[in-house]
Design an enzyme around this catalytic site. Structure first.
Site, mmCIF file in Angstrom:
data_model
loop_
_atom_site.group_PDB
_atom_site.id
_atom_site.type_symbol
_atom_site.label_atom_id
_atom_site.label_comp_id
_atom_site.label_asym_id
_atom_site.label_seq_id
_atom_site.Cartn_x
_atom_site.Cartn_y
_atom_site.Cartn_z
ATOM 1 N N CYS A 1 66.556 21.565 69.622
ATOM 2 C CA CYS A 1 66.817 20.464 70.553
ATOM 3 C C CYS A 1 66.883 19.135 69.804
ATOM 4 O O CYS A 1 66.577 19.040 68.618
ATOM 5 C CB CYS A 1 65.721 20.417 71.615
ATOM 6 S SG CYS A 1 66.212 19.488 73.096
ATOM 7 N N ASP B 1 55.357 22.201 77.026
ATOM 8 C CA ASP B 1 55.423 21.173 76.005
ATOM 9 C C ASP B 1 54.087 20.467 75.882
ATOM 10 O O ASP B 1 53.198 20.626 76.726
ATOM 11 C CB ASP B 1 56.523 20.159 76.354
ATOM 12 C CG ASP B 1 57.069 19.435 75.133
ATOM 13 O OD1 ASP B 1 56.482 19.575 74.040
ATOM 14 O OD2 ASP B 1 58.073 18.731 75.277
#
Length: 200
Positions: A10, A126
């Site tokens: 990402c 996360d």
């Protein structure tokens, strides 16, 4: 490690980094569409970054509290998955009409129950501050991985990926800042080292 764990790279901002991620075996490539991020990609650059990728590679766009119509407009023709990183509700996610991942930061087992309200393709576990390099709670992520297909993010790198995958057993892993030379600029050496480790 010989794992079938999926990999998402990402925070990509350069075509050369996208191509390297695909060459090394990433199943997902991620682009941050949140203007406040140092890895922000202007929507008009998405066609150049995402064109001509293999069909098995899915393009993921990261959004933070954007209106649904904005997300749909940016995603059209450029993205396969929308990843929501803000305070988006289950109802909002359901209205988008395309595959959705919801990023979450869970601190207690009780908070896991709240995830039942979302009907999404994946949860992305996360750290408290996404893109910070911090590590999330692997114990809670492991509990979630028994119930959902989760993507594990937060502070993952070649040095800890073996422990992370063996502990959590996620569907996939998501890396960004740990593979960078600078925000949005990937290090070829770090990327090659990571893929060598996770594909052992």
């Amino acid at each position: 490690m010989r794992t079938h764990c999926k990999v998402k790279i990402c925070g990509l901002t350069r075509r050369r980094d996208v191509e390297l991620a695909v060459e090394l075996g990433a199943e997902y490539v991620g682009f941050v569409l949140a203007p406040a991020s140092p890895r922000h990609v202007p929507p008009e650059l998405l066609p150049e970054l995402t064109r001509g990728l293999p069909e098995h590679v899915r393009r993921v766009g990261v959004f933070v509290n954007e209106p649904a119509e904005t997300i749909r407009r940016i995603a059209a023709g450029n993205l396969d998955v929308v990843q929501l990183h803000g305070t988006e509700t289950p109802e909002f996610a359901a209205r988008l009409g395309m595959p959705v991942w919801k990023a979450v930061h869970v601190e207690t087992e009780r908070e896991l129950e709240m995830l039942e309200r979302y009907d999404v393709e994946r949860f992305l576990f996360d750290a408290a501050s996404g893109g910070s390099g911090g590590v999330c709670d692997w114990r809670l992520a492991a509990l979630a991985a028994k119930r959902w297909r989760i993507m594990l993010a937060g502070g993952l790198r070649s040095g800890n990926i073996r422990d992370a995958v063996e502990t959590v057993k996620p569907y996939g892993v998501d890396l960004s800042s740990s593979l960078e030379e600078a925000p949005g600029i990937k290090s070829e050496d770090k990327m090659r080292e990571f893929f060598k480790e996770i594909r052992k």
